[in-house]
Scaffold this motif. Structure first.
Motif, PDB file in Angstrom:
ATOM      1  N   ARG A  24      45.358  98.143  22.145  1.00 55.88           N
ATOM      2  CA  ARG A  24      45.843  96.759  21.814  1.00 55.88           C
ATOM      3  C   ARG A  24      46.970  96.252  22.859  1.00 55.88           C
ATOM      4  NH1 ARG A  24      46.245  97.296  14.877  1.00 55.88           N
ATOM      5  NH2 ARG A  24      44.112  96.919  14.772  1.00 55.88           N
ATOM      6  N   VAL A  25      46.976  94.871  22.820  1.00 53.09           N
ATOM      7  CA  VAL A  25      47.497  94.405  24.042  1.00 53.09           C
ATOM      8  C   VAL A  25      49.323  94.734  24.017  1.00 53.09           C
ATOM      9  CG1 VAL A  25      46.179  92.667  24.587  1.00 53.09           C
ATOM     10  CG2 VAL A  25      47.800  92.252  23.050  1.00 53.09           C
ATOM     11  N   LEU A  26      49.766  94.782  22.853  1.00 48.16           N
ATOM     12  CA  LEU A  26      51.045  95.102  22.443  1.00 48.16           C
ATOM     13  C   LEU A  26      51.441  96.687  22.863  1.00 48.16           C
ATOM     14  CD1 LEU A  26      53.879  94.379  21.993  1.00 48.16           C
ATOM     15  CD2 LEU A  26      53.592  94.371  19.824  1.00 48.16           C
ATOM     16  N   THR A  27      50.543  97.508  22.228  1.00 51.26           N
ATOM     17  CA  THR A  27      50.532  98.780  22.397  1.00 51.26           C
ATOM     18  C   THR A  27      50.339  99.290  23.737  1.00 51.26           C
ATOM     19  OG1 THR A  27      49.643  99.028  20.094  1.00 51.26           O
ATOM     20  CG2 THR A  27      49.830 100.974  21.542  1.00 51.26           C
ATOM     21  N   ALA A  28      49.591  98.663  24.659  1.00 55.27           N
ATOM     22  CA  ALA A  28      49.329  99.140  25.915  1.00 55.27           C
ATOM     23  C   ALA A  28      50.250  98.536  26.978  1.00 55.27           C
ATOM     24  CB  ALA A  28      47.906  98.440  26.258  1.00 55.27           C
ATOM     25  N   GLY A  29      51.261  97.686  26.345  1.00 48.68           N
ATOM     26  CA  GLY A  29      52.500  97.236  27.443  1.00 48.68           C
ATOM     27  C   GLY A  29      51.969  95.865  28.164  1.00 48.68           C
ATOM     28  N   LEU A  30      50.939  95.572  27.632  1.00 45.32           N
ATOM     29  CA  LEU A  30      50.538  94.185  28.548  1.00 45.32           C
ATOM     30  C   LEU A  30      51.337  93.106  28.074  1.00 45.32           C
ATOM     31  CD1 LEU A  30      46.567  94.636  28.251  1.00 45.32           C
ATOM     32  CD2 LEU A  30      48.245  95.330  30.260  1.00 45.32           C
ATOM     33  N   GLU A  63      45.890  83.596  31.874  1.00 38.79           N
ATOM     34  CA  GLU A  63      45.994  85.319  31.567  1.00 38.79           C
ATOM     35  C   GLU A  63      46.646  85.569  30.487  1.00 38.79           C
ATOM     36  OE1 GLU A  63      46.908  89.227  33.873  1.00 38.79           O
ATOM     37  OE2 GLU A  63      47.279  87.712  34.910  1.00 38.79           O
ATOM     38  N   ARG A  64      48.000  84.972  30.349  1.00 37.94           N
ATOM     39  CA  ARG A  64      48.932  85.280  29.266  1.00 37.94           C
ATOM     40  C   ARG A  64      48.469  84.812  28.007  1.00 37.94           C
ATOM     41  NH1 ARG A  64      52.026  89.284  30.665  1.00 37.94           N
ATOM     42  NH2 ARG A  64      53.645  89.307  29.369  1.00 37.94           N
ATOM     43  N   LEU A  65      47.496  83.573  27.908  1.00 36.89           N
ATOM     44  CA  LEU A  65      47.139  83.044  26.760  1.00 36.89           C
ATOM     45  C   LEU A  65      45.878  83.748  26.382  1.00 36.89           C
ATOM     46  CD1 LEU A  65      47.002  79.159  27.568  1.00 36.89           C
ATOM     47  CD2 LEU A  65      48.403  80.582  25.848  1.00 36.89           C
ATOM     48  N   GLY A  66      45.335  84.478  27.049  1.00 41.19           N
ATOM     49  CA  GLY A  66      44.127  85.185  26.956  1.00 41.19           C
ATOM     50  C   GLY A  66      44.828  86.816  26.370  1.00 41.19           C
ATOM     51  N   LEU A  67      45.828  87.211  26.641  1.00 39.37           N
ATOM     52  CA  LEU A  67      46.469  88.258  25.969  1.00 39.37           C
ATOM     53  C   LEU A  67      46.968  87.784  24.524  1.00 39.37           C
ATOM     54  CD1 LEU A  67      48.479  89.711  29.007  1.00 39.37           C
ATOM     55  CD2 LEU A  67      46.281  90.868  27.992  1.00 39.37           C
ATOM     56  N   TYR A  68      47.560  86.838  24.412  1.00 41.55           N
ATOM     57  CA  TYR A  68      47.827  86.119  23.123  1.00 41.55           C
ATOM     58  C   TYR A  68      46.667  86.173  22.013  1.00 41.55           C
ATOM     59  CZ  TYR A  68      52.455  85.299  25.371  1.00 41.55           C
ATOM     60  OH  TYR A  68      53.686  85.280  25.847  1.00 41.55           O
ATOM     61  N   ALA A  69      45.568  85.545  22.701  1.00 38.55           N
ATOM     62  CA  ALA A  69      44.394  85.493  21.958  1.00 38.55           C
ATOM     63  C   ALA A  69      43.994  87.024  21.492  1.00 38.55           C
ATOM     64  CB  ALA A  69      43.107  84.830  22.661  1.00 38.55           C
ATOM     65  N   VAL A 107      53.044 103.154  16.444  1.00 35.60           N
ATOM     66  CA  VAL A 107      52.008 104.090  15.746  1.00 35.60           C
ATOM     67  C   VAL A 107      50.779 103.713  16.482  1.00 35.60           C
ATOM     68  CG1 VAL A 107      50.851 104.416  13.569  1.00 35.60           C
ATOM     69  CG2 VAL A 107      53.358 103.864  13.569  1.00 35.60           C
ATOM     70  N   ASP A 108      50.310 102.577  16.878  1.00 32.80           N
ATOM     71  CA  ASP A 108      49.115 102.250  17.319  1.00 32.80           C
ATOM     72  C   ASP A 108      48.803 103.294  18.541  1.00 32.80           C
ATOM     73  OD1 ASP A 108      48.458 100.597  15.261  1.00 32.80           O
ATOM     74  OD2 ASP A 108      48.844  98.672  16.191  1.00 32.80           O
ATOM     75  N   ARG A 109      49.750 103.580  19.435  1.00 35.90           N
ATOM     76  CA  ARG A 109      49.549 104.360  20.602  1.00 35.90           C
ATOM     77  C   ARG A 109      48.883 105.540  20.253  1.00 35.90           C
ATOM     78  NH1 ARG A 109      52.947 103.386  23.796  1.00 35.90           N
ATOM     79  NH2 ARG A 109      54.855 101.859  22.201  1.00 35.90           N
ATOM     80  N   HIS A 110      49.214 106.239  19.094  1.00 35.52           N
ATOM     81  CA  HIS A 110      48.573 107.709  18.684  1.00 35.52           C
ATOM     82  C   HIS A 110      47.116 107.303  17.996  1.00 35.52           C
ATOM     83  CE1 HIS A 110      52.376 109.013  19.891  1.00 35.52           C
ATOM     84  NE2 HIS A 110      52.932 108.106  18.981  1.00 35.52           N
ATOM     85  N   VAL A 111      46.655 106.209  17.800  1.00 29.92           N
ATOM     86  CA  VAL A 111      45.343 105.963  17.035  1.00 29.92           C
ATOM     87  C   VAL A 111      44.299 105.678  18.004  1.00 29.92           C
ATOM     88  CG1 VAL A 111      44.098 104.662  15.285  1.00 29.92           C
ATOM     89  CG2 VAL A 111      46.441 105.461  15.084  1.00 29.92           C
ATOM     90  N   ALA A 112      43.107 106.295  18.259  1.00 28.87           N
ATOM     91  CA  ALA A 112      42.105 105.944  19.198  1.00 28.87           C
ATOM     92  C   ALA A 112      41.610 104.474  19.109  1.00 28.87           C
ATOM     93  CB  ALA A 112      41.017 107.054  19.153  1.00 28.87           C
TER      94      ALA A 112
END
Length: 285
Positions: free
Chosen positions: A79-85, A3-9, A69-74
């Motif tokens: 994105r996995v980092l912006t979404a806190g994953l 699952e982690r590798l999928g997020l990194y991908a 910044v990405d959290r304010h752009v539709a």
């Protein structure tokens, strides 16, 4: 672990290869022109794999710098980092590992190429910061995405002739064109967030200046053909590239977001057209 590798991908955009292709085409131009034909298989493999690794590392660094910044752009809020994953430090670890592997590959090449690779790494890492203050960060992106050209000449010829720098300048113009199309998709969000992009800087002249950048890029590639005494096969590739760029201008004329994104994605065919012209030239002459 899987699952982690999928997020990194997803972090490094394995599901979105357009960035790798736009980085790879100018690198291939440089390799085949410098070698006057097929480059050595080992050098070709190093550059292709290195292109993929550095683009992936660049994506991780871009998301790290843009995570707030990405959290304010539709388009980027999921994105996995912006979404806190994943955690920000994980993005740095991924970028560091990919960058390290890429640097190990470059160690098999000559000293000049290694020095240029260090510059390329700095360009890749610092590009995300330029949209904070530079009016046309797309020009900086063009240098970063085209730096494989002087590296290719250095690896094959152990020097960087003037024709390589003309090719790099052509790539800068091309990158301004295609990345302005990309920036036109997010223009409203970028304005609200106070970011700098060519789409904002160009204002109501955006479509006209995109067309101008396409023309300038192809004209500079024409200069490359003249300097190398290339014939009609190469210029046939440039003519096809010119037709593709005209199609893009037609698509973006109304500044529709989906049409602009479509034009951006289609730029891989422009890069391929130039490469086919190079290949045809080197095959027939």
């Amino acid at each position: 672990m899987f699952e982690r590798l999928g997020l990194y991908a997803k972090l490094v955009r394995l599901d979105k290869p357009i960035g790798t292709l736009l980085l790879l085409w100018p690198t291939l131009w440089g390799l085949f022109v410098a070698a006057d034909g097929w480059p050595e298989p080992a050098i070709l493999c190093i550059f292709v794999l290195g292109t993929f690794l550095m683009r992936s590392a660049g994506c991780a660094m871009n998301d790290y710098f843009d995570r707030d910044v990405d959290r304010h752009v539709a388009r980027t809020e999921k994105r996995v980092l912006t979404a806190g994953l994943i955690e920000p430090r994980e993005a740095l670890y991924v970028a560091a590992v990919l960058g390290l592997v890429s640097f190990v590959l470059v160690l098999f090449l000559n000293v000049l190429t290694i020095l240029l690779a260090l510059i390329a790494a700095i360009l890749a890492v610092t590009y995300p910061l330029f949209k904070r203050f530079f009016a046309i960060p797309q020009a900086y992106l063009g240098v970063a995405f085209g730096f494989g050209i002087p590296m290719a000449f250095a690896a094959i010829q152990n020097e960087v002739p003037s024709v390589a720098w003309v090719m790099l300048l052509a790539n800068v113009c091309w990158a301004i064109a295609y990345d302005t199309e990309y920036a036109m998709v997010d223009r409203d969000d970028d304005l609200r967030l106070g970011l700098k992009t060519s789409a904002i800087t160009f204002g109501r002249y955006d479509v006209s200046l995109v067309a101008f950048c396409y023309l300038l890029a192809i004209a500079l590639l024409g200069v490359v053909g003249y300097l190398l005494s290339y014939g009609w096969p190469y210029f046939l590739g440039l003519l096809l590239a010119l037709g593709i760029s005209a199609l893009h201008i037609y698509w973006i004329r109304d500044r529709d977001r989906q049409a602009c994104f479509k034009a951006f994605l289609h730029n891989t065919w422009l890069g391929a057209a130039v490469f086919c012209g190079i290949g045809l030239q080197l095959t027939l002459y």
